[in-house]
Enzyme design. Structure first.
Site, PDB file in Angstrom:
ATOM      1  N   LYS A  11      35.443  48.340  36.534  1.00 54.56           N
ATOM      2  CA  LYS A  11      34.251  47.649  35.948  1.00 54.56           C
ATOM      3  C   LYS A  11      34.369  47.836  34.349  1.00 54.56           C
ATOM      4  O   LYS A  11      34.926  48.706  33.821  1.00 54.56           O
ATOM      5  CB  LYS A  11      33.003  48.361  36.689  1.00 54.56           C
ATOM      6  CG  LYS A  11      32.792  49.890  36.489  1.00 54.56           C
ATOM      7  CD  LYS A  11      31.864  50.166  35.333  1.00 54.56           C
ATOM      8  CE  LYS A  11      31.798  51.650  35.391  1.00 54.56           C
ATOM      9  NZ  LYS A  11      31.186  52.141  33.777  1.00 54.56           N
ATOM     10  N   PRO A  92      42.957  53.785  34.758  1.00 51.80           N
ATOM     11  CA  PRO A  92      42.719  55.414  33.953  1.00 51.80           C
ATOM     12  C   PRO A  92      41.568  55.936  34.455  1.00 51.80           C
ATOM     13  O   PRO A  92      40.553  55.388  34.307  1.00 51.80           O
ATOM     14  CB  PRO A  92      42.855  54.947  32.542  1.00 51.80           C
ATOM     15  CG  PRO A  92      43.446  53.744  32.629  1.00 51.80           C
ATOM     16  CD  PRO A  92      43.104  52.913  33.650  1.00 51.80           C
ATOM     17  N   LEU A  97      35.706  53.215  33.236  1.00 49.15           N
ATOM     18  CA  LEU A  97      36.186  51.921  33.853  1.00 49.15           C
ATOM     19  C   LEU A  97      35.767  52.046  35.419  1.00 49.15           C
ATOM     20  O   LEU A  97      36.009  51.081  36.215  1.00 49.15           O
ATOM     21  CB  LEU A  97      37.370  51.757  33.799  1.00 49.15           C
ATOM     22  CG  LEU A  97      37.932  51.375  32.381  1.00 49.15           C
ATOM     23  CD1 LEU A  97      39.496  51.383  32.304  1.00 49.15           C
ATOM     24  CD2 LEU A  97      37.363  50.229  31.911  1.00 49.15           C
ATOM     25  N   GLY A  98      35.102  53.176  35.853  1.00 47.90           N
ATOM     26  CA  GLY A  98      35.007  53.253  37.391  1.00 47.90           C
ATOM     27  C   GLY A  98      35.614  53.264  38.411  1.00 47.90           C
ATOM     28  O   GLY A  98      35.365  53.155  39.511  1.00 47.90           O
ATOM     29  N   GLY A 100      36.969  55.885  40.154  1.00 50.69           N
ATOM     30  CA  GLY A 100      36.888  56.973  41.165  1.00 50.69           C
ATOM     31  C   GLY A 100      35.619  56.120  42.243  1.00 50.69           C
ATOM     32  O   GLY A 100      35.811  56.213  43.434  1.00 50.69           O
ATOM     33  N   SER A 101      34.758  55.676  41.466  1.00 50.57           N
ATOM     34  CA  SER A 101      33.567  54.921  42.299  1.00 50.57           C
ATOM     35  C   SER A 101      33.950  53.604  43.185  1.00 50.57           C
ATOM     36  O   SER A 101      33.735  53.575  44.308  1.00 50.57           O
ATOM     37  CB  SER A 101      32.338  54.631  41.526  1.00 50.57           C
ATOM     38  OG  SER A 101      31.829  55.938  40.925  1.00 50.57           O
ATOM     39  N   SER A 102      35.043  53.084  42.378  1.00 49.12           N
ATOM     40  CA  SER A 102      35.383  51.663  42.903  1.00 49.12           C
ATOM     41  C   SER A 102      36.179  52.278  44.305  1.00 49.12           C
ATOM     42  O   SER A 102      36.173  51.370  45.298  1.00 49.12           O
ATOM     43  CB  SER A 102      36.299  51.033  42.072  1.00 49.12           C
ATOM     44  OG  SER A 102      36.702  50.019  42.518  1.00 49.12           O
ATOM     45  N   ASP A 134      27.394  54.737  40.580  1.00 50.25           N
ATOM     46  CA  ASP A 134      27.913  53.255  40.509  1.00 50.25           C
ATOM     47  C   ASP A 134      28.590  52.815  41.805  1.00 50.25           C
ATOM     48  O   ASP A 134      29.018  51.617  41.769  1.00 50.25           O
ATOM     49  CB  ASP A 134      29.445  53.508  39.414  1.00 50.25           C
ATOM     50  CG  ASP A 134      28.823  53.627  37.903  1.00 50.25           C
ATOM     51  OD1 ASP A 134      27.715  53.206  37.778  1.00 50.25           O
ATOM     52  OD2 ASP A 134      29.721  54.078  37.169  1.00 50.25           O
TER      53      ASP A 134
END
Length: 277
Positions: A11, A92, A97-98, A100-102, A134
């Protein structure tokens, strides 16, 4: 079905405003989030227990949100079986850029299908919120406005650029440190106004990230010199992005970027994850 492959998209925070602070210390945000087609890939395979193996970029096993998501869903849904997760990391970590949450959202959505649980999107989002603010976004449509600590989502009616050039510098911006510096700066909270028309890529955490990593200013100027639609920072950094009308323009700009770091060209997508079968 014994196996399922899922893409977990990154993201960008196209707008990020700090609009207040709760009594427990959490900062209240208003952020415009957009999923893009830079993605991790997860393969979920039915198994006896719950396990995880990672490939690609190095990430720690301990505290991995993909593993935590599987454990949480099994516990809450009373699932007796298990899953083996193969996670190929391309997003990365520690760059805003999120990833882990993604990954966590992709596991929740994927296991809901693989284990035939029949949970609704809202139920998955409520579980995801316990893993990270997130996570609910990656289980929803994109782009979206996220408010509160990120848990209140609503569709965003904005015209998105066609593509983004994303620059991840060879250093990170730890989120707690950026917020600590933000508080030290004593900046007034922003007004939660949703822009209409052409987007301006605002981020209230930029002064704090810049104080932590002064070299970000040089990288910002380099991106601005490529002639795109504007430059922004995602989350608390360190990833910067430049927007372009067309994918070909973003690719051409990436070839002219003179600085070290990891460069991606990505386009908006309509949801935070995608089943591959």
């Amino acid at each position: 079905m014994a196996e399922l492959r899922v893409l977990a998209y990154a993201k960008l925070n196209l707008v990020l405003r700090v609009v207040g602070r709760r009594e427990d210390g959490y900062h209240l945000l208003q952020t415009l989030m957009c999923a893009v087609d830079l993605a991790d890939e997860l393969t979920l395979s039915l198994a006896e227990g719950i396990s995880l193996v990672t490939e690609g970029l190095a990430v720690p096993q301990e505290g991995n949100l993909a593993l935590q998501a599987a454990q949480l869903l099994a516990r809450e849904a009373g699932v007796e079986g298990g899953v083996h997760i193969r996670l190929v990391k391309k997003i990365p970590p520690g760059a805003g850029l999120g990833g882990g949450s993604s990954d966590a959202a992709a596991v929740l959505a994927g296991l809901n299908r693989l284990w035939k649980l029949g949970l609704s999107q809202r139920e998955l989002q409520e579980l995801g919120l316990t893993l990270g603010a997130d996570v609910p976004f990656f289980l929803s449509e994109s782009p979206a406005w996220a408010e509160g600590i990120g848990e209140r989502l609503s569709p965003a009616r904005v015209d998105l650029p066609g593509a983004f050039l994303i620059l991840v510098p060879p250093f990170d911006c730890p989120t707690p440190e950026v917020y600590r510096l933000y508080d030290e700066l004593g900046l007034p909270p922003s007004c939660p106004v949703r822009p209409s028309g052409e987007l301006r890529f605002e981020n209230d955490l930029w002064p704090a990230a810049l104080r932590l990593r002064p070299r970000l200013a040089e990288l910002w100027r380099a991106l601005a010199g490529l002639g795109g639609l504007g430059v922004g920072m995602s989350g608390s950094g360190s990833a910067l992005f430049s927007a372009f009308s067309r994918l070909e323009e973003a690719r051409a700009a990436a070839e002219r970027l003179p600085f070290p770091g990891t460069v991606f060209v990505a386009c908006p997508v309509a949801r935070g994850y995608k089943f591959l079968g």
